[in-house]
Design a protein around this motif. Structure first.
Motif, PDB file in Angstrom:
ATOM      1  N   MET A  20       8.269  15.679   5.558  1.00 57.20           N
ATOM      2  CA  MET A  20       7.727  15.498   4.297  1.00 57.20           C
ATOM      3  C   MET A  20       7.101  14.324   3.963  1.00 57.20           C
ATOM      4  SD  MET A  20      11.532  16.266   2.515  1.00 57.20           S
ATOM      5  CE  MET A  20      10.860  16.229   0.817  1.00 57.20           C
ATOM      6  N   LEU A  21       7.219  13.279   4.706  1.00 59.59           N
ATOM      7  CA  LEU A  21       6.147  11.905   4.728  1.00 59.59           C
ATOM      8  C   LEU A  21       5.050  12.357   5.255  1.00 59.59           C
ATOM      9  CD1 LEU A  21       8.647   9.274   5.824  1.00 59.59           C
ATOM     10  CD2 LEU A  21       7.845   9.797   3.528  1.00 59.59           C
ATOM     11  N   ARG A  22       4.783  13.279   6.347  1.00 56.50           N
ATOM     12  CA  ARG A  22       3.577  13.569   6.864  1.00 56.50           C
ATOM     13  C   ARG A  22       2.654  14.250   5.880  1.00 56.50           C
ATOM     14  NH1 ARG A  22       6.315  14.592  11.732  1.00 56.50           N
ATOM     15  NH2 ARG A  22       6.427  16.665  11.149  1.00 56.50           N
ATOM     16  N   ALA A  23       3.534  15.271   5.222  1.00 58.18           N
ATOM     17  CA  ALA A  23       2.882  16.171   4.041  1.00 58.18           C
ATOM     18  C   ALA A  23       2.496  15.109   2.924  1.00 58.18           C
ATOM     19  CB  ALA A  23       3.859  17.270   3.520  1.00 58.18           C
ATOM     20  N   ALA A  24       2.976  14.166   2.673  1.00 61.69           N
ATOM     21  CA  ALA A  24       2.744  13.332   1.618  1.00 61.69           C
ATOM     22  C   ALA A  24       1.443  12.551   1.935  1.00 61.69           C
ATOM     23  CB  ALA A  24       3.691  12.172   1.333  1.00 61.69           C
ATOM     24  N   ARG A  25       1.264  12.132   3.139  1.00 57.26           N
ATOM     25  CA  ARG A  25       0.240  11.449   3.775  1.00 57.26           C
ATOM     26  C   ARG A  25      -1.139  12.388   3.633  1.00 57.26           C
ATOM     27  NH1 ARG A  25       3.813   7.882   6.745  1.00 57.26           N
ATOM     28  NH2 ARG A  25       3.163   5.675   6.034  1.00 57.26           N
ATOM     29  N   GLU A  26      -0.945  13.604   4.194  1.00 56.42           N
ATOM     30  CA  GLU A  26      -1.842  14.563   4.164  1.00 56.42           C
ATOM     31  C   GLU A  26      -2.426  14.862   2.653  1.00 56.42           C
ATOM     32  OE1 GLU A  26      -0.437  17.793   6.072  1.00 56.42           O
ATOM     33  OE2 GLU A  26      -0.224  16.903   8.181  1.00 56.42           O
ATOM     34  N   TYR A  27      -1.439  15.040   1.726  1.00 56.59           N
ATOM     35  CA  TYR A  27      -1.824  15.156   0.236  1.00 56.59           C
ATOM     36  C   TYR A  27      -2.805  14.195  -0.176  1.00 56.59           C
ATOM     37  CZ  TYR A  27      -1.379  15.942  -4.737  1.00 56.59           C
ATOM     38  OH  TYR A  27      -1.954  16.129  -6.186  1.00 56.59           O
ATOM     39  N   PHE A  28      -2.324  12.662  -0.055  1.00 59.31           N
ATOM     40  CA  PHE A  28      -2.922  11.658  -0.651  1.00 59.31           C
ATOM     41  C   PHE A  28      -4.435  11.531   0.098  1.00 59.31           C
ATOM     42  CE2 PHE A  28       1.076  10.612  -2.011  1.00 59.31           C
ATOM     43  CZ  PHE A  28       0.924  10.354  -3.572  1.00 59.31           C
ATOM     44  N   THR A  29      -4.530  11.887   1.214  1.00 56.42           N
ATOM     45  CA  THR A  29      -5.788  11.715   1.979  1.00 56.42           C
ATOM     46  C   THR A  29      -6.553  12.822   1.493  1.00 56.42           C
ATOM     47  OG1 THR A  29      -4.793  10.738   4.103  1.00 56.42           O
ATOM     48  CG2 THR A  29      -6.845  12.035   4.351  1.00 56.42           C
ATOM     49  N   ALA A  30      -6.119  13.971   1.253  1.00 57.22           N
ATOM     50  CA  ALA A  30      -6.968  14.975   0.612  1.00 57.22           C
ATOM     51  C   ALA A  30      -7.592  14.548  -0.609  1.00 57.22           C
ATOM     52  CB  ALA A  30      -6.154  16.295   0.779  1.00 57.22           C
ATOM     53  N   THR A  31      -6.498  13.915  -1.495  1.00 59.41           N
ATOM     54  CA  THR A  31      -6.900  13.719  -2.796  1.00 59.41           C
ATOM     55  C   THR A  31      -7.512  12.352  -2.915  1.00 59.41           C
ATOM     56  OG1 THR A  31      -4.621  12.950  -3.390  1.00 59.41           O
ATOM     57  CG2 THR A  31      -5.308  15.388  -3.878  1.00 59.41           C
ATOM     58  N   ARG A  32      -8.096  11.685  -1.875  1.00 61.30           N
ATOM     59  CA  ARG A  32      -8.939  10.336  -1.982  1.00 61.30           C
ATOM     60  C   ARG A  32      -8.006   9.170  -2.575  1.00 61.30           C
ATOM     61  NH1 ARG A  32     -13.808  11.586   0.189  1.00 61.30           N
ATOM     62  NH2 ARG A  32     -14.528  13.944   0.240  1.00 61.30           N
ATOM     63  N   ALA A  33      -6.909   8.935  -2.291  1.00 61.62           N
ATOM     64  CA  ALA A  33      -6.152   7.829  -2.771  1.00 61.62           C
ATOM     65  C   ALA A  33      -6.293   6.803  -1.421  1.00 61.62           C
ATOM     66  CB  ALA A  33      -4.987   8.156  -3.172  1.00 61.62           C
ATOM     67  N   LEU A  34      -6.315   5.742  -1.819  1.00 63.25           N
ATOM     68  CA  LEU A  34      -6.306   4.622  -0.864  1.00 63.25           C
ATOM     69  C   LEU A  34      -4.596   4.112  -0.521  1.00 63.25           C
ATOM     70  CD1 LEU A  34      -7.585   2.577   1.106  1.00 63.25           C
ATOM     71  CD2 LEU A  34      -7.494   1.060  -0.795  1.00 63.25           C
ATOM     72  N   GLU A  35      -4.194   4.357   0.904  1.00 60.44           N
ATOM     73  CA  GLU A  35      -2.842   3.820   1.015  1.00 60.44           C
ATOM     74  C   GLU A  35      -2.634   2.357   1.092  1.00 60.44           C
ATOM     75  OE1 GLU A  35       1.002   4.498   4.260  1.00 60.44           O
ATOM     76  OE2 GLU A  35      -1.050   5.470   4.509  1.00 60.44           O
ATOM     77  N   VAL A  36      -1.758   1.786   0.411  1.00 55.42           N
ATOM     78  CA  VAL A  36      -1.735   0.312   0.423  1.00 55.42           C
ATOM     79  C   VAL A  36      -0.468  -0.181   0.939  1.00 55.42           C
ATOM     80  CG1 VAL A  36      -3.318   0.136  -1.253  1.00 55.42           C
ATOM     81  CG2 VAL A  36      -1.137   0.034  -2.051  1.00 55.42           C
ATOM     82  N   ASP A  37      -0.507  -1.507   1.090  1.00 51.51           N
ATOM     83  CA  ASP A  37       1.012  -2.163   1.390  1.00 51.51           C
ATOM     84  C   ASP A  37       1.017  -3.514   0.642  1.00 51.51           C
ATOM     85  OD1 ASP A  37       3.088  -2.718   2.782  1.00 51.51           O
ATOM     86  OD2 ASP A  37       2.262  -3.498   4.590  1.00 51.51           O
ATOM     87  N   THR A  38       2.114  -3.722  -0.213  1.00 52.17           N
ATOM     88  CA  THR A  38       2.156  -4.835  -0.985  1.00 52.17           C
ATOM     89  C   THR A  38       3.437  -5.440  -0.656  1.00 52.17           C
ATOM     90  OG1 THR A  38       3.181  -3.508  -2.475  1.00 52.17           O
ATOM     91  CG2 THR A  38       0.859  -3.792  -2.771  1.00 52.17           C
ATOM     92  N   PRO A  39       3.762  -6.583  -1.141  1.00 54.28           N
ATOM     93  CA  PRO A  39       4.952  -7.570  -0.560  1.00 54.28           C
ATOM     94  C   PRO A  39       6.281  -6.896  -1.167  1.00 54.28           C
ATOM     95  CG  PRO A  39       3.114  -8.920  -1.231  1.00 54.28           C
ATOM     96  CD  PRO A  39       2.614  -7.576  -1.782  1.00 54.28           C
ATOM     97  N   THR A  40       7.180  -7.101  -0.129  1.00 55.69           N
ATOM     98  CA  THR A  40       8.519  -6.391  -0.550  1.00 55.69           C
ATOM     99  C   THR A  40       9.238  -7.725  -1.235  1.00 55.69           C
ATOM    100  OG1 THR A  40       8.783  -4.984   1.294  1.00 55.69           O
ATOM    101  CG2 THR A  40      10.715  -5.844   0.238  1.00 55.69           C
ATOM    102  N   LEU A  41       8.927  -9.051  -0.998  1.00 53.76           N
ATOM    103  CA  LEU A  41       9.665 -10.239  -1.201  1.00 53.76           C
ATOM    104  C   LEU A  41       8.483 -11.135  -2.201  1.00 53.76           C
ATOM    105  CD1 LEU A  41      12.122 -12.082  -0.718  1.00 53.76           C
ATOM    106  CD2 LEU A  41      10.818 -13.205   1.030  1.00 53.76           C
ATOM    107  N   SER A  42       9.082 -11.457  -3.548  1.00 54.69           N
ATOM    108  CA  SER A  42       8.255 -12.023  -4.425  1.00 54.69           C
ATOM    109  C   SER A  42       9.078 -13.265  -5.360  1.00 54.69           C
ATOM    110  CB  SER A  42       7.882 -11.019  -5.605  1.00 54.69           C
ATOM    111  OG  SER A  42       7.264 -11.606  -6.607  1.00 54.69           O
ATOM    112  N   THR A  43       8.186 -14.155  -5.541  1.00 53.92           N
ATOM    113  CA  THR A  43       9.084 -15.235  -6.383  1.00 53.92           C
ATOM    114  C   THR A  43       9.138 -14.718  -7.805  1.00 53.92           C
ATOM    115  OG1 THR A  43       6.828 -16.196  -7.083  1.00 53.92           O
ATOM    116  CG2 THR A  43       8.055 -17.028  -5.086  1.00 53.92           C
ATOM    117  N   ALA A  44       8.580 -13.557  -8.312  1.00 50.26           N
ATOM    118  CA  ALA A  44       8.860 -13.006  -9.757  1.00 50.26           C
ATOM    119  C   ALA A  44       9.706 -11.894  -9.460  1.00 50.26           C
ATOM    120  CB  ALA A  44       7.550 -12.406 -10.296  1.00 50.26           C
ATOM    121  N   ALA A  45      10.365 -11.513 -10.739  1.00 50.99           N
ATOM    122  CA  ALA A  45      11.281 -10.313 -10.665  1.00 50.99           C
ATOM    123  C   ALA A  45      11.206  -9.534 -11.912  1.00 50.99           C
ATOM    124  CB  ALA A  45      12.695 -10.989 -10.664  1.00 50.99           C
TER     125      ALA A  45
END
Length: 318
Positions: A20-45
């Motif tokens: 299912m995760l492979r299918a998600a990556r294929e879908y977003f690649t096909a629909t031209r969305a950029l995969e990003v990675d943002t922080p898990t830890l923050s000083t805000a909440a």
């Protein structure tokens, strides 16, 4: 010797997750969305009274594990990233049970230049691509919040007074806590969670949209309704999406109202994400965004009765 070192999910279920995760990556690649990675830890909440952040300490500073990557992703949108998406772990304190684990997986994404109706179609296409053939479904059902509550609870969520809402709950043997008996949205949340939601999405994906404006969170408001939707399958809420609010002053006002409500309820104050508000000041492009609970979707894909059955190691075995 204890065997609680073993995963709670069957290996076959973990293979379904992976596909299912492979299918998600294929879908977003096909629909031209950029995969990003943002922080898990923050000083805000998060300030929302319905969510509790998991606190942490790092480098002598108070910090929090994120409940959603939303604020950081919107900072990327304001910086000009275009359509973006990510798969990430998120954390919510106090959430544990049949459908909840304190750590869970979200798929979150944003599309520029579309409203929440167009994003519902995007959600439908993604879920259709991710589910195995045995769980294929016909075209989704779409109901307004008012239509869904009228159909499944027999009350009007916008016009009926609070005593009618309470009477409807009590007629089903549901005890309404004294501290929420004067709060309209809290009563509606009970009605949606207990009487309406479990009835949705049993033969096809169901979208509920145009929630009361008082439940807008980070969505735009149109008169009495918010441009917000949720998707349900097998009676489970899978995702929550918005036509995103881009007005910094309004968003700050909402955060401040949250903090006032937290104080009223005796909840601890949470630090507002000032960088997120600065990004809104800079300018958020017109967009819609949604967060999909991946573990719950795997439950639907496999017929699992408990979230532990689709996780390698839930919190009790982490």
């Amino acid at each position: 010797m204890s065997d609680d070192w073993r995963p709670t999910a069957a290996i076959a279920t973990l293979e379904v997750r992976a596909s299912m995760l492979r299918a998600a990556r294929e879908y977003f690649t096909a629909t031209r969305a950029l995969e990003v990675d943002t922080p898990t830890l923050s000083t805000a909440a998060v300030t929302d009274v319905h969510l509790s952040s998991v606190a942490a300490t790092t480098n002598g500073r108070r910090a929090f594990l994120h409940t959603s990557p939303e604020y950081a992703m919107k900072r990327l949108l304001a910086a000009g990233c275009g359509d973006i998406w990510q798969i990430c772990k998120v954390y919510r304190d106090g959430e544990s049970g049949r459908f909840h684990n304190p750590e869970f997986t979200l798929i979150e994404w944003y599309r520029l230049g579309v409203d929440h109706h167009a994003l519902m179609s995007d959600v439908e296409r993604l879920i259709g691509a991710m589910l195995p053939p045995s769980r294929s479904f016909d075209r989704s059902e779409r109901l307004t919040y008012r239509e869904a509550v009228q159909l499944h609870a027999g009350i009007d969520p916008f016009d009926d007074p609070i005593p009618v809402l309470i009477a409807r709950l009590e007629s089903q043997g549901i005890e309404v806590p004294g501290d929420i008996r004067g709060e309209r949205d809290a009563c509606l949340d009970l009605i949606m969670g207990i009487l309406v939601g479990p009835q949705l999405g049993h033969d096809r994906l169901t979208f509920i949209y145009d929630y009361p404006a008082s439940q807008a969170a980070l969505a735009q408001i149109r008169g009495p309704v918010a441009s917000r939707f949720e998707a349900y399958m097998d009676g489970l809420e899978l995702c929550n999406g918005f036509h995103e609010l881009g007005h910094a002053a309004e968003q700050r006002t909402r955060f401040e109202r949250d903090l006032e409500e937290r104080a009223r309820r005796g909840l601890p104050p949470m630090p507002i994400d000032q960088r997120f508000l600065a990004a809104l000041e800079h300018g958020l492009p017109d967009c819609s965004g949604v967060a999909l609970g991946f573990d719950r979707l795997v439950m639907c894909a496999t017929g699992a009765e408990h979230i532990d059955a689709v996780l390698a190691f839930p919190f009790d075995r982490a």
